[in-house]
Design a protein around this motif. Sequence first.
Motif, PDB file in Angstrom:
ATOM      1  N   VAL A   1      32.142 -22.392  72.329  1.00 63.92           N
ATOM      2  CA  VAL A   1      33.045 -21.243  72.406  1.00 63.92           C
ATOM      3  C   VAL A   1      32.391 -20.273  73.383  1.00 63.92           C
ATOM      4  O   VAL A   1      31.537 -19.467  73.013  1.00 63.92           O
ATOM      5  CB  VAL A   1      33.248 -20.610  71.014  1.00 63.92           C
ATOM      6  CG1 VAL A   1      34.212 -19.438  71.103  1.00 63.92           C
ATOM      7  CG2 VAL A   1      33.750 -21.654  70.022  1.00 63.92           C
TER       8      VAL A   1
ATOM      9  N   TRP B   1      33.483 -20.602  77.504  1.00 68.87           N
ATOM     10  CA  TRP B   1      34.276 -20.530  78.716  1.00 68.87           C
ATOM     11  C   TRP B   1      35.609 -19.831  78.473  1.00 68.87           C
ATOM     12  O   TRP B   1      36.139 -19.154  79.348  1.00 68.87           O
ATOM     13  CB  TRP B   1      34.500 -21.939  79.259  1.00 68.87           C
ATOM     14  CG  TRP B   1      35.164 -22.028  80.606  1.00 68.87           C
ATOM     15  CD1 TRP B   1      36.358 -22.626  80.885  1.00 68.87           C
ATOM     16  CD2 TRP B   1      34.680 -21.530  81.866  1.00 68.87           C
ATOM     17  NE1 TRP B   1      36.648 -22.539  82.240  1.00 68.87           N
ATOM     18  CE2 TRP B   1      35.631 -21.866  82.867  1.00 68.87           C
ATOM     19  CE3 TRP B   1      33.534 -20.831  82.255  1.00 68.87           C
ATOM     20  CZ2 TRP B   1      35.474 -21.528  84.210  1.00 68.87           C
ATOM     21  CZ3 TRP B   1      33.376 -20.495  83.593  1.00 68.87           C
ATOM     22  CH2 TRP B   1      34.336 -20.841  84.550  1.00 68.87           C
ATOM     23  N   GLU B   2      36.151 -19.948  77.274  1.00 71.25           N
ATOM     24  CA  GLU B   2      37.439 -19.316  77.009  1.00 71.25           C
ATOM     25  C   GLU B   2      37.343 -17.792  77.075  1.00 71.25           C
ATOM     26  O   GLU B   2      38.331 -17.114  77.359  1.00 71.25           O
ATOM     27  CB  GLU B   2      38.001 -19.763  75.664  1.00 71.25           C
ATOM     28  CG  GLU B   2      37.183 -19.424  74.448  1.00 71.25           C
ATOM     29  CD  GLU B   2      37.768 -20.077  73.195  1.00 71.25           C
ATOM     30  OE1 GLU B   2      38.512 -19.388  72.487  1.00 71.25           O
ATOM     31  OE2 GLU B   2      37.492 -21.260  72.961  1.00 71.25           O
TER      32      GLU B   2
ATOM     33  N   LYS C   1      40.824 -15.985  77.937  1.00 69.95           N
ATOM     34  CA  LYS C   1      41.687 -16.564  76.905  1.00 69.95           C
ATOM     35  C   LYS C   1      41.303 -16.042  75.520  1.00 69.95           C
ATOM     36  O   LYS C   1      42.101 -16.074  74.582  1.00 69.95           O
ATOM     37  CB  LYS C   1      41.582 -18.092  76.943  1.00 69.95           C
ATOM     38  CG  LYS C   1      42.605 -18.839  76.101  1.00 69.95           C
ATOM     39  CD  LYS C   1      42.503 -20.343  76.345  1.00 69.95           C
ATOM     40  CE  LYS C   1      43.567 -21.100  75.550  1.00 69.95           C
ATOM     41  NZ  LYS C   1      43.321 -21.057  74.101  1.00 69.95           N
TER      42      LYS C   1
ATOM     43  N   ASN D   1      38.630 -21.846  64.956  1.00 74.97           N
ATOM     44  CA  ASN D   1      38.422 -22.259  66.343  1.00 74.97           C
ATOM     45  C   ASN D   1      37.122 -23.032  66.496  1.00 74.97           C
ATOM     46  O   ASN D   1      37.060 -24.031  67.225  1.00 74.97           O
ATOM     47  CB  ASN D   1      38.425 -21.033  67.260  1.00 74.97           C
ATOM     48  CG  ASN D   1      38.558 -21.398  68.728  1.00 74.97           C
ATOM     49  OD1 ASN D   1      39.240 -22.350  69.086  1.00 74.97           O
ATOM     50  ND2 ASN D   1      37.886 -20.644  69.584  1.00 74.97           N
TER      51      ASN D   1
ATOM     52  N   TYR E   1      36.166 -27.068  67.910  1.00 77.11           N
ATOM     53  CA  TYR E   1      35.121 -27.541  68.817  1.00 77.11           C
ATOM     54  C   TYR E   1      34.220 -28.567  68.126  1.00 77.11           C
ATOM     55  O   TYR E   1      33.776 -29.540  68.753  1.00 77.11           O
ATOM     56  CB  TYR E   1      34.283 -26.363  69.317  1.00 77.11           C
ATOM     57  CG  TYR E   1      34.917 -25.591  70.452  1.00 77.11           C
ATOM     58  CD1 TYR E   1      34.575 -25.845  71.768  1.00 77.11           C
ATOM     59  CD2 TYR E   1      35.863 -24.604  70.206  1.00 77.11           C
ATOM     60  CE1 TYR E   1      35.145 -25.134  72.819  1.00 77.11           C
ATOM     61  CE2 TYR E   1      36.446 -23.881  71.239  1.00 77.11           C
ATOM     62  CZ  TYR E   1      36.083 -24.155  72.541  1.00 77.11           C
ATOM     63  OH  TYR E   1      36.657 -23.458  73.579  1.00 77.11           O
TER      64      TYR E   1
ATOM     65  N   TRP F   1      44.871 -20.412  82.511  1.00 74.31           N
ATOM     66  CA  TRP F   1      44.405 -19.857  81.236  1.00 74.31           C
ATOM     67  C   TRP F   1      44.936 -18.449  81.015  1.00 74.31           C
ATOM     68  O   TRP F   1      45.218 -18.063  79.884  1.00 74.31           O
ATOM     69  CB  TRP F   1      42.876 -19.840  81.198  1.00 74.31           C
ATOM     70  CG  TRP F   1      42.228 -21.181  81.324  1.00 74.31           C
ATOM     71  CD1 TRP F   1      41.320 -21.564  82.265  1.00 74.31           C
ATOM     72  CD2 TRP F   1      42.421 -22.321  80.488  1.00 74.31           C
ATOM     73  NE1 TRP F   1      40.929 -22.861  82.083  1.00 74.31           N
ATOM     74  CE2 TRP F   1      41.592 -23.357  80.978  1.00 74.31           C
ATOM     75  CE3 TRP F   1      43.219 -22.580  79.365  1.00 74.31           C
ATOM     76  CZ2 TRP F   1      41.535 -24.622  80.394  1.00 74.31           C
ATOM     77  CZ3 TRP F   1      43.161 -23.844  78.785  1.00 74.31           C
ATOM     78  CH2 TRP F   1      42.329 -24.845  79.293  1.00 74.31           C
TER      79      TRP F   1
ATOM     80  N   ASP G   1      33.985 -26.797  79.904  1.00 74.73           N
ATOM     81  CA  ASP G   1      35.396 -26.430  79.824  1.00 74.73           C
ATOM     82  C   ASP G   1      35.893 -26.481  78.379  1.00 74.73           C
ATOM     83  O   ASP G   1      35.171 -26.877  77.451  1.00 74.73           O
ATOM     84  CB  ASP G   1      36.231 -27.355  80.713  1.00 74.73           C
ATOM     85  CG  ASP G   1      37.404 -26.627  81.365  1.00 74.73           C
ATOM     86  OD1 ASP G   1      37.923 -25.666  80.770  1.00 74.73           O
ATOM     87  OD2 ASP G   1      37.804 -27.029  82.470  1.00 74.73           O
ATOM     88  N   LEU G   2      37.150 -26.092  78.212  1.00 75.19           N
ATOM     89  CA  LEU G   2      37.772 -26.097  76.889  1.00 75.19           C
ATOM     90  C   LEU G   2      38.183 -27.525  76.505  1.00 75.19           C
ATOM     91  O   LEU G   2      38.504 -28.341  77.379  1.00 75.19           O
ATOM     92  CB  LEU G   2      39.006 -25.197  76.882  1.00 75.19           C
ATOM     93  CG  LEU G   2      38.777 -23.693  76.699  1.00 75.19           C
ATOM     94  CD1 LEU G   2      37.992 -23.089  77.832  1.00 75.19           C
ATOM     95  CD2 LEU G   2      40.112 -22.977  76.523  1.00 75.19           C
TER      96      LEU G   2
END
Length: 702
Positions: free
Chosen positions: A301, A303-304, A309, A342, A346, A542, A575-576
């Motif tokens: 958790v 890059w978002e 985002k 969230n 992941y 995004w 990345d996500l």
Amino acid sequence: MKRFFSLLLVGFVGVAAQAQTVHSPGNKLTLRFQLSPSGEPTYQLQFGARPVLKPSRLGMLLQGQPALDKGLTIARVDSSQHDDTWAPVWGEVKQIRNRYKELALTLQQPANNGRRVVVRFRLYDDGMGFRYEFPQQPGLTYFVVQEEKTEFNLPANHKAFWIPGDYDSNEYTYSHTRLSEVNTTPIEPIQLKSAAQRIQTPLMLTSDDGLYVNIHEAALVNYPAMMLNVDTKSFGLTSQLVPSATGAAAYLQAPEHTPWRTIVVSDKAPEVLASKLILNLNEPTAFATTDWIKPQKFVGVWWEMHVNKASWNYADTSNIKLAGTDWSKLKSNGRHGANTANVKRYIDFAAKHGLASVLVEGWNVGWEDWANNWKEEVFDFVTPYPDFNVPELQAYAAGKGVKLMMHHETSSSVTNYERRQDAAYRFMKQYGYDAVKTGYVGRIIPRGEHHDGQWMVNHYNRTAQKTGENQIMVDMHESVRPTGLHRTYPNWLASEAARGNEFNAWSTGNPPEHETILPFTRLMGGPMDYTPGIFQIKLEGWNPERNKGRQVHTTLAKQLALYVTMYSPVQMAADLPEAYEKHLDAFQFIKDVAVDWDDTRILLAEPGDYITTARKAKGKEEWYLGSITDENARTQTVKLDFLTPGTTYEATIYADGKGASWDRNPQAYQIRKQKVNSKTTLKLQLAAGGGAAVSMKPIRNK
């Protein structure tokens, strides 16, 4: 094996005493040391018949005492030669040869009570290291170094890859100019405005007659980092130590020594990247056991938040005090990334694809107004936000066979972090965290100290030691650039300490040549957590409003190749998950590629242009190859003669697709398979800003 020779020269002032010459073990390099008529120590270095460094002065300026830079005589000469092989805990190769000749000169200053300083040189076939040593002696017990007078006088106006000598940040793109053109003035400072001709190490230089020269340092302990002042007329470089809050450079007590000043030199660019000189100049680890240190790949958790985002902060309220705040009564902003649901997403992704860990940033209270306020207490490193359930996530991750990776952003309030480290590491051990990513964004507290000064260097090293004592691995961001100390502290897996992939999300980004320069500069001292693996190259997807026009300046295939060309034992799939789910065929390379190696071959390289590297996975017959280019499309012809003769491999080639380019069509890629062996030659077509990644696995007879 080491053999020693010594000569006592007290009272003897003949020519033999004033000059010494040493050849490297294979006679590739020649070092000459000499005292000038006024007793100034100088050294020079040659590669065969070609000069690497012209006569360059050595010396030390002390606060409140006469300088140790002239009026010196040689009191003693000690020489030795050494040749052994050692095995790193993890790394690019299984074994490292440490072969050098050593020359140690004890210099005495008769006019100042016979004060002594030892200058110790170690000469390898691929370069040289030297340092100053201060024996215990009357009149030089406690002393303050004001500045060094170490010179690197170059014989010509070399081309240089450089960044400004900012005492607080290395996060710049590289300029590529002649030494005569070095000028940091037009460059927007990140933290501290650099002097116009002050630049950082590692400094990569190329000469017009085909030499590659890299200047850096090794084993940075209890001392500030070294910058370089450039004389744009004579092409000389002079050391500039990062000052402390008092203006002095270093506070020392004899016996003590400086870090090694290093010069790596070759007439072949790949040999610079293959050099292990800096590692060899560091001390072996003192940790009794190292089997708990695990090179690994991870997602997170993270890059978002960079692509707008999600947010690190839980609430939008500002001016929150850490103590006494009832966080359960604060309203969530609805964008907080580090929430339990969230993070479980992941964890599920990591478990499904065999990734070891999940990093979670923004889990702990304090992110609402942490940046740029120079606050003493921002984080306590043990209190989660209301929507982050620590015990529940520990149990969930353990049930999936996944580890959680801790994040400690200190906000550069380092005194606060040091007070709380013991409690923070106990908290980590209690909840199953065995790795931590630290951060040092902002201006340092204690106020007036710099990220790269002696006080902070000692903090980074203490943190590596303390985490190691707790069997915790550490990845430091915004720290001083590495100097090979991961040999001494193998739990110090990586650092950032340069302009990483994240800059593509909220700035003009990194130019396509950036990743072809970093291995010749920043990575000379140790692994970088560059965070490769971005698949959603155009970032508007995004958050169209906030990410307009922003993108990663590579192709998708180049992002795969970076896992090989940018070495690190801890690699992020940055990345996500939803970006990877769209390209699972390409994601397979990230799943397969190793993070620890038995062998490394630098096949093709030219700083600023291209790099092609092949690596053999630890304990396996698998090879992985990465090839990258700058803004120019290239065809790279690669011989696979490093493969085991008589073995056939299945090569999976992840390449730029038809019409691919970093700016117009970055996500175009193609995947093909073919059988290869040690006689095969591959032709790799690299798009502008592109690359290729290849996995080679032996075909087993059924």
